[in-house]
Design a protein around this motif. Structure first.
Motif, PDB file in Angstrom:
ATOM      1  N   ARG A 144       7.881  -1.696  -5.370  1.00 31.78           N
ATOM      2  CA  ARG A 144       6.746  -0.923  -5.892  1.00 31.78           C
ATOM      3  C   ARG A 144       6.585  -1.010  -7.398  1.00 31.78           C
ATOM      4  NH1 ARG A 144       7.431   4.898  -2.865  1.00 31.78           N
ATOM      5  NH2 ARG A 144       8.987   4.121  -1.428  1.00 31.78           N
ATOM      6  N   LEU A 145       7.614  -1.502  -8.070  1.00 26.64           N
ATOM      7  CA  LEU A 145       7.634  -1.460  -9.539  1.00 26.64           C
ATOM      8  C   LEU A 145       6.426  -2.114 -10.184  1.00 26.64           C
ATOM      9  CD1 LEU A 145      11.241  -2.007 -10.949  1.00 26.64           C
ATOM     10  CD2 LEU A 145       9.659  -0.149 -11.457  1.00 26.64           C
ATOM     11  N   ASP A 146       6.133  -3.367  -9.803  1.00 31.81           N
ATOM     12  CA  ASP A 146       5.049  -4.125 -10.453  1.00 31.81           C
ATOM     13  C   ASP A 146       3.708  -3.409 -10.326  1.00 31.81           C
ATOM     14  OD1 ASP A 146       6.781  -6.027 -11.286  1.00 31.81           O
ATOM     15  OD2 ASP A 146       6.256  -7.526  -9.772  1.00 31.81           O
ATOM     16  N   ASN A 147       3.399  -2.975  -9.108  1.00 35.74           N
ATOM     17  CA  ASN A 147       2.113  -2.326  -8.855  1.00 35.74           C
ATOM     18  C   ASN A 147       1.992  -1.017  -9.636  1.00 35.74           C
ATOM     19  OD1 ASN A 147      -0.399  -2.039  -7.565  1.00 35.74           O
ATOM     20  ND2 ASN A 147       0.494  -0.682  -6.035  1.00 35.74           N
ATOM     21  N   LEU A 148       3.064  -0.230  -9.650  1.00 35.19           N
ATOM     22  CA  LEU A 148       3.036   1.043 -10.385  1.00 35.19           C
ATOM     23  C   LEU A 148       2.915   0.811 -11.894  1.00 35.19           C
ATOM     24  CD1 LEU A 148       5.709   3.262  -8.559  1.00 35.19           C
ATOM     25  CD2 LEU A 148       3.276   3.772  -8.813  1.00 35.19           C
ATOM     26  N   THR A 149       3.608  -0.218 -12.391  1.00 37.74           N
ATOM     27  CA  THR A 149       3.559  -0.535 -13.828  1.00 37.74           C
ATOM     28  C   THR A 149       2.134  -0.888 -14.244  1.00 37.74           C
ATOM     29  OG1 THR A 149       5.838  -1.338 -13.739  1.00 37.74           O
ATOM     30  CG2 THR A 149       4.542  -1.990 -15.654  1.00 37.74           C
TER      31      THR A 149
END
Length: 365
Positions: A144-149
């Motif tokens: 989920r990191l990339d999308n949330l960033t």
């Protein structure tokens, strides 16, 4: 509302024996406490509360309806479950749906029952399951990191809040610590819950011991209890074998059997109560000639939300709650006595319900 507790553990630790004892006990109590099998591995049981019987006797209630909790027998976990080994994916999906985890740990020697890891080592067993859950959480958060960033850079307020929680949780998980140890503010609770982390669930360790250790435990169970204390969890000592025998007995026979084993109560009753304590749940009562009934709420719940557990209309149209403390109700012989003694209170919308309150709600339709 009760709560849903997932029973987990490695194969051959007594997990299904414990679940079967729970369901058989409930079936044996069917006269007062009906048992419901929702699915083959899901059962509802009554929460033992002697206060309810006392209230029903005073009010001459025709029916007694205890509050309930749901146990889910989750497929046995094996090393590699986070990568889909065994029934890993099914296990992980089911555990996301429960409120708490009852982790059954083998704390007995028996040469006839093989241990999946080849030796009796309860702390190592706990580590195996905890590691698989942490690996699954790590994988989930990293995806989920990339999308949330990206969303956070676009000034998405919710994404910023979630990203901060994800990053803090990742620090813990990469350090080999479960997400439930993450310190977060009350206002972050909803966002934290939405992450759906397996290791965020409160844990109750169930030490399955041999019959001779049911009263005092043994060295294995003491090691588990020490670990539970360190992490703020709860540990309960139970002999699944004894519980299976108890399940087939009448209430009178059960009391006699427990006395011969020097046990004050059935282990399953302790397990149910420990689950309640773990989730900080309390009980309030509604009492009348038709029925005496127990209702489960979280500690700190205000009167309108407590009324909403009975029916949403009660919360929407809440006016006030006629409230009598349990001790006053019993000491003064019921509602009329409490009213005459000035112990029946009219509480408004800001009243925080106390454990044991006997309540009657007034509301607009």
């Amino acid at each position: 509302m009760g709560f849903k507790c997932g029973i987990v553990g490695l194969p051959n630790v007594g997990k299904s024996t414990l679940f079967n004892a729970l369901t058989e006990t409930a079936a044996a109590q069917a006269a007062n406490y009906p048992f419901c099998t929702i699915e083959p591995n899901v059962g509802e049981v009554a929460v033992p509360d002697p206060r309810l019987d006392k209230l029903a006797a005073i009010a001459k209630s025709a029916q007694i309806i205890p509050t309930r909790l749901t146990f889910v027998d989750i497929a046995g976990l094996v090393r590699g479950a986070s990568k889909g080994e065994g029934l890993g994916n099914q296990f992980l999906a089911t555990i996301r749906e429960v409120d708490a985890v009852a982790h059954v740990v083998r704390c007995f020697e028996d040469s006839d029952i093989t241990h999946v890891e080849g030796k009796i080592a309860p702390l190592a067993d706990i580590e195996t399951i905890e590691t698989e859950l942490m690996l699954a959480d790590l994988d989930s958060l990293e995806k989920r990191l990339d999308n949330l960033t990206k969303k956070a850079k676009g000034n998405d307020k919710d994404a910023k809040e979630q990203l901060d929680l994800v990053q803090r949780a990742l620090v813990l998980l990469r350090d080999g610590k479960p997400a439930r140890l993450l310190e977060h503010k009350p206002e972050e609770e909803r966002a934290f819950g939405m992450l759906g982390l397996l290791t965020s669930k409160p844990v109750l360790y169930v030490c399955n011991v041999d019959e001779g250790s049911a009263a005092a435990g043994n060295n294995f169970s003491k090691a588990v209890a020490a670990r539970a204390a360190e992490e703020g969890a709860v540990a309960v000592v139970i002999s699944a074998k004894i519980e299976s025998e108890i399940a087939t007995l009448s209430r009178e026979e059960r009391t006699e059997f427990l006395q011969t084993l020097e046990l004050e109560e059935a282990g399953l009753d302790r397990l149910i109560r420990a689950g309640y304590q773990l989730l900080d749940l309390i009980t309030y009562f509604t009492v009348g000639p038709k029925e005496a009934r127990a209702w489960t709420i979280h500690r700190g719940t205000k009167a309108p939300a407590a009324a909403g557990v009975i029916h949403t209309d009660f919360e929407k149209g809440f006016i006030r709650a006629e409230t009598i403390a349990y001790d006053d109700y019993v000491t003064l012989g019921g509602e009329a006595g409490a009213r005459d003694a000035g112990k029946l209170r009219l509480e408004g919308k800001e009243y925080v319900v106390a454990d044991g309150d006997v309540m009657h709600f007034r509301f607009n339709t």
